[in-house]
Design an enzyme around this catalytic site. Structure first.
Site, short mmCIF file in Angstrom:
data_model
loop_
_atom_site.label_atom_id
_atom_site.label_comp_id
_atom_site.label_asym_id
_atom_site.label_seq_id
_atom_site.Cartn_x
_atom_site.Cartn_y
_atom_site.Cartn_z
N LYS A 133 0.73 -1.16 0.37
CA LYS A 133 -0.21 -0.56 0.09
C LYS A 133 1.03 1.77 -0.07
O LYS A 133 2.09 1.03 -0.12
CB LYS A 133 -0.48 -0.24 1.53
CG LYS A 133 -0.12 0.22 2.08
CD LYS A 133 -1.39 -0.51 3.61
CE LYS A 133 -0.48 -0.11 4.95
NZ LYS A 133 -1.22 -0.58 6.14
N ARG A 146 -11.28 0.61 14.18
CA ARG A 146 -10.98 1.31 12.99
C ARG A 146 -12.44 0.64 11.82
O ARG A 146 -13.29 1.55 12.17
CB ARG A 146 -9.61 0.76 12.56
CG ARG A 146 -9.14 1.67 11.18
CD ARG A 146 -8.28 1.24 11.19
NE ARG A 146 -8.21 0.29 10.76
CZ ARG A 146 -6.17 0.16 9.99
NH1 ARG A 146 -4.84 1.05 10.51
NH2 ARG A 146 -5.82 -1.25 9.93
N CYS A 184 14.98 25.15 2.50
CA CYS A 184 13.89 25.85 1.53
C CYS A 184 12.98 24.63 0.78
O CYS A 184 13.40 23.52 0.89
CB CYS A 184 14.62 26.70 0.25
SG CYS A 184 15.94 27.14 1.38
N MET A 185 11.98 24.83 0.22
CA MET A 185 11.32 24.35 -0.88
C MET A 185 11.96 23.44 -1.65
O MET A 185 11.65 22.37 -1.93
CB MET A 185 9.87 25.32 -1.67
CG MET A 185 9.14 24.22 -2.17
SD MET A 185 7.94 24.83 -3.24
CE MET A 185 6.88 26.43 -2.64
C1 LIG Z 1 -0.99 -1.57 6.82
C2 LIG Z 1 -0.95 -2.73 7.16
C3 LIG Z 1 -0.01 -4.76 7.63
C4 LIG Z 1 0.96 -4.30 7.58
O1 LIG Z 1 1.57 -3.55 8.81
P1 LIG Z 1 2.69 -3.76 8.98
O2 LIG Z 1 3.18 -3.51 10.64
O3 LIG Z 1 4.13 -3.10 7.90
O4 LIG Z 1 3.35 -5.18 9.10
C5 LIG Z 1 -1.24 -5.23 8.13
N1 LIG Z 1 -2.39 -5.11 7.67
C6 LIG Z 1 -2.92 -4.24 7.31
C7 LIG Z 1 -5.16 -4.92 7.90
C8 LIG Z 1 -3.16 -3.34 7.34
O5 LIG Z 1 -2.71 -2.13 7.32
#
Ligand SMILES: *Cc1c(COP(=O)(O)O)cnc(C)c1O
Length: 375
Positions: free
Chosen positions: A41, A138, A314-315
């Site tokens: 991701k 969540r 700076c930028m």
């Molecule tokens: C991002 C994520 C992971 C990966 O977590 P790490 O600590 O980087 O291994 C695993 N499961 C879910 C649901 C996540 O959102």
């Protein structure tokens, strides 16, 4: 690798061999037939999703996980047959595309399932992984009644498939086990309630696998941060079962060197003033690259030595204090190794009071990711 030509010398160098090495080490700790889900991701935590995914698959990952529909479609374009799971929210309007593209979605709401059934015209099956919220607060179902309601709703439709079930741990990277154990117990109760075990049950993230409960593998483990060679927390770092090789370096070059006299100031706001005759070097990297102004004072490496960023960043540029007048074009490492010195992602994270996960994500897309694979 098809590395494009880049003119600006600022680049992130991604060591794909390190990523493969980290996965191979993890694999040695897995029971037979446990799948590795490579979590790619957020553009593979800023490392580059397609290149990382390819390396991960070569090293033994059999599934890819992303956070959003857009990320999944990008991965699908390059990997037509690999299982791709969206861990986060997908709107019901995406379900038809997901079915056509064979993208697995996370599900936790009966209303969402009903919307999918009225909106999707795909004749292809849509694979779903049910998310159980065992304590993250969540996304996910929080009671067995809701789970069964959802499960039955999904099974009303012949096009929807309960392919998996999973949860996510809130404290797997901490020393205390009590909250973690509560989450495990709850997850096991939820799974036991299902009339039929789905194809893939999964729960472990990196920290669970490395230290918290390495046996809690179910059918798959989700390997994120340590695939990139970073420890999930300072606590986990002290307990690692195998060495991690970090994959991300950040490099640039000196583009200007000037001598300043005592009393002369540097940068916006003139916040740094030389106390003696000094050499100042300019680097072509700034906050638009992710080197946010809070990094003022952070060390960088030149000629194997640590030198500080001085004045406000700076930028597009920043200035460093040099011990001698190095040549224009001298290599400067912001993250990574030079000779015996190293500046780690952890050092950057602690400089701005955050976790290492955040650092490669905030290095913006203006910084090209350049790949190499050591043979
Ligand atoms: C991002 C994520 C992971 C990966 O977590 P790490 O600590 O980087 O291994 C695993 N499961 C879910 C649901 C996540 O959102």
């Amino acid at each position: 690798m098809q590395n494009k030509q880049h003119f600006r010398p600022t680049k992130a160098i991604i060591d794909l061999q390190a990523i493969k090495q980290n996965i191979c080490h993890l694999k040695e700790h897995l029971k037979p037939n446990v799948q590795i889900v490579a979590v790619v991701k957020a553009n593979a935590y800023g490392h580059g999703d397609v290149e990382v995914a390819r390396a991960a698959i070569e090293a033994g990952a059999s599934m890819l996980a992303v956070a959003t529909p857009e990320e999944a479609l990008h991965i699908r374009k390059h990997f037509p047959t690999t299982d791709v799971l969206i861990l986060g929210y997908s709107p019901s309007s995406f379900a038809e595309v997901a079915a056509n593209e064979n993208i697995i979605l996370t599900v936790y709401s009966k209303d969402w399932v009903q919307q999918v059934c009225t909106q999707s015209n795909s004749s292809k099956p849509l694979k779903l992984h049910i998310k159980i919220d065992t304590g993250m607060g969540r996304i996910g179902v929080t009671s067995i009644e809701t789970l069964m309601d959802l499960y039955n709703e999904i099974n009303k439709s012949s096009n929807l498939v309960v392919d998996g079930i999973f949860t996510h741990f809130a404290t797997a990277d901490e020393e205390d086990d009590s909250y973690f154990n509560k989450q495990v117990t709850m997850f096991q109760q939820f799974i036991a309630t299902l009339p039929k075990k789905p194809r893939i049950v999964h729960a472990a993230n990196t920290a669970t696998m490395l230290i918290k409960d390495p046996q809690l593998q179910f059918d798959a483990v989700r390997f994120g941060i340590s695939m990139y060679g970073l420890a999930p927390s300072a606590y986990v770092k002290t307990k690692l079962p195998f060495p991690l090789q970090s994959a991300f370096s950040l490099e640039t070059e000196l583009i200007e060197v000037k001598q300043v006299e005592a009393g002369q100031s540097i940068g916006y706001g003139a916040t740094f003033t030389a106390t003696e005759s000094s050499y100042i070097g300019t680097l072509p990297i700034g906050y638009a690259d992710g080197l946010i102004r809070k990094f003022s004072g952070q060390h960088v490496l030149i000629d194997g030595k640590r030198v500080p960023i001085v004045g406000r960043i700076c930028m597009d540029q920043c200035m460093i204090l040099l011990p001698i007048a190095y040549n224009i074009g001298e290599k400067v490492t912001l993250i990574g190794k030079q000779k015996d010195e190293e500046i780690t992602m952890d050092e950057w994270a602690s400089k701005v009071d955050t976790i290492n996960y955040e650092i490669p994500c905030i290095i913006t897309s203006r910084v090209p990711r350049v790949y190499y694979t050591k043979q």
